[in-house]
Design a protein around this motif. Sequence first.
Motif, PDB file in Angstrom:
ATOM      1  N   LYS A  17      34.493  36.209  36.872  1.00 10.99           N
ATOM      2  CA  LYS A  17      35.973  36.479  35.984  1.00 10.99           C
ATOM      3  C   LYS A  17      35.643  37.299  35.006  1.00 10.99           C
ATOM      4  O   LYS A  17      34.948  37.120  33.984  1.00 10.99           O
ATOM      5  CB  LYS A  17      36.384  35.026  35.354  1.00 10.99           C
ATOM      6  CG  LYS A  17      36.721  34.103  36.375  1.00 10.99           C
ATOM      7  CD  LYS A  17      37.189  32.802  35.885  1.00 10.99           C
ATOM      8  CE  LYS A  17      37.766  31.733  36.741  1.00 10.99           C
ATOM      9  NZ  LYS A  17      38.158  30.549  35.930  1.00 10.99           N
ATOM     10  N   PRO A  18      35.695  38.492  35.547  1.00 10.11           N
ATOM     11  CA  PRO A  18      35.312  39.587  34.422  1.00 10.11           C
ATOM     12  C   PRO A  18      35.922  39.673  33.067  1.00 10.11           C
ATOM     13  O   PRO A  18      35.389  40.561  32.204  1.00 10.11           O
ATOM     14  CB  PRO A  18      35.281  41.003  35.398  1.00 10.11           C
ATOM     15  CG  PRO A  18      35.998  40.509  36.516  1.00 10.11           C
ATOM     16  CD  PRO A  18      36.269  38.975  36.710  1.00 10.11           C
ATOM     17  N   GLU A  19      37.188  39.173  33.043  1.00 11.68           N
ATOM     18  CA  GLU A  19      37.819  39.055  31.642  1.00 11.68           C
ATOM     19  C   GLU A  19      37.436  38.173  30.719  1.00 11.68           C
ATOM     20  O   GLU A  19      37.698  38.264  29.435  1.00 11.68           O
ATOM     21  CB  GLU A  19      39.235  38.960  31.995  1.00 11.68           C
ATOM     22  CG  GLU A  19      39.482  37.448  32.550  1.00 11.68           C
ATOM     23  CD  GLU A  19      39.255  37.003  34.058  1.00 11.68           C
ATOM     24  OE1 GLU A  19      39.284  36.034  34.416  1.00 11.68           O
ATOM     25  OE2 GLU A  19      38.924  37.965  34.759  1.00 11.68           O
ATOM     26  N   THR A  20      36.450  37.522  31.115  1.00 15.22           N
ATOM     27  CA  THR A  20      35.916  36.446  30.199  1.00 15.22           C
ATOM     28  C   THR A  20      35.014  36.976  29.063  1.00 15.22           C
ATOM     29  O   THR A  20      34.132  37.885  29.163  1.00 15.22           O
ATOM     30  CB  THR A  20      34.826  35.334  30.789  1.00 15.22           C
ATOM     31  OG1 THR A  20      35.689  34.967  31.980  1.00 15.22           O
ATOM     32  CG2 THR A  20      34.499  34.185  29.974  1.00 15.22           C
ATOM     33  N   THR A  21      35.244  36.476  27.928  1.00 15.26           N
ATOM     34  CA  THR A  21      34.504  37.107  26.808  1.00 15.26           C
ATOM     35  C   THR A  21      33.352  36.254  26.278  1.00 15.26           C
ATOM     36  O   THR A  21      33.497  34.943  26.317  1.00 15.26           O
ATOM     37  CB  THR A  21      35.135  37.383  25.345  1.00 15.26           C
ATOM     38  OG1 THR A  21      36.528  38.299  25.981  1.00 15.26           O
ATOM     39  CG2 THR A  21      34.609  37.759  24.308  1.00 15.26           C
ATOM     40  N   PHE A  22      32.123  36.624  26.229  1.00 15.95           N
ATOM     41  CA  PHE A  22      30.925  35.798  26.025  1.00 15.95           C
ATOM     42  C   PHE A  22      30.277  36.317  24.691  1.00 15.95           C
ATOM     43  O   PHE A  22      30.239  37.391  24.118  1.00 15.95           O
ATOM     44  CB  PHE A  22      29.829  36.077  27.109  1.00 15.95           C
ATOM     45  CG  PHE A  22      29.858  35.136  28.148  1.00 15.95           C
ATOM     46  CD1 PHE A  22      29.068  34.000  28.413  1.00 15.95           C
ATOM     47  CD2 PHE A  22      30.889  35.561  29.289  1.00 15.95           C
ATOM     48  CE1 PHE A  22      29.193  33.189  29.236  1.00 15.95           C
ATOM     49  CE2 PHE A  22      30.863  34.646  30.114  1.00 15.95           C
ATOM     50  CZ  PHE A  22      30.076  33.483  30.296  1.00 15.95           C
ATOM     51  N   ILE A  23      29.740  35.266  23.655  1.00 17.38           N
ATOM     52  CA  ILE A  23      29.060  35.413  22.693  1.00 17.38           C
ATOM     53  C   ILE A  23      27.658  34.489  23.083  1.00 17.38           C
ATOM     54  O   ILE A  23      27.625  33.239  23.377  1.00 17.38           O
ATOM     55  CB  ILE A  23      29.586  34.657  21.312  1.00 17.38           C
ATOM     56  CG1 ILE A  23      30.727  35.910  21.080  1.00 17.38           C
ATOM     57  CG2 ILE A  23      28.267  35.040  20.125  1.00 17.38           C
ATOM     58  CD1 ILE A  23      31.380  35.212  19.622  1.00 17.38           C
ATOM     59  N   MET A  24      26.600  34.970  22.802  1.00 19.33           N
ATOM     60  CA  MET A  24      25.282  34.592  23.457  1.00 19.33           C
ATOM     61  C   MET A  24      24.506  34.150  22.060  1.00 19.33           C
ATOM     62  O   MET A  24      24.491  34.911  21.082  1.00 19.33           O
ATOM     63  CB  MET A  24      24.540  35.619  24.173  1.00 19.33           C
ATOM     64  CG  MET A  24      25.239  35.990  25.521  1.00 19.33           C
ATOM     65  SD  MET A  24      25.805  34.796  26.656  1.00 19.33           S
ATOM     66  CE  MET A  24      24.268  34.230  27.150  1.00 19.33           C
TER      67      MET A  24
END
Length: 164
Positions: free
Chosen positions: A73-80
């Motif tokens: 799902k390339p539209e997912t936003t991640f904060i690591m």
Amino acid sequence: MQKILIVEDEKAISGVLHSILSDELTDYEFVIAEDGLEGYKQVEKEDFALVISDIKMPKLSGTELLKQSLALKPETTFIMISGHADIDSAVSCLKEGAYDFISKPIDINRLITSVKNALAKESLKKENKNLQTENKTLKKKVNKKYQMIGTSPALQKIQDMIEK
């Protein structure tokens, strides 16, 4: 209601993140996964407005979770987030597609700002996509309703100007 996924193997940290963010972001529902594999299974099942993930976790690292989730799902936003923060891991996560990287101990104000900015960016992306779709639909309707008939060079020149 949109959802935010918190993937963190330390229950104390995931509890604090959930508590702080749920107070700040009352319009969102929160889901907690205790390791990277469980987090990935959640991403497979549902769409999340944001995923906040630790990097060092059992079963599936945060970096692998990031890669596999964005492939799915390339539209997912991640904060690591990571307690073992170094510049290489931060750069690596950002290159893989993470929106931000925050080191532990977490600065709560920085986290809240980053989360709000990421959600605002996501909202703008969706709005832009909707506007592009609407624009294409309107162009098709206009082109169908008002078609010029003819093939003369003068008429072709006018049609080219209209398209521009």
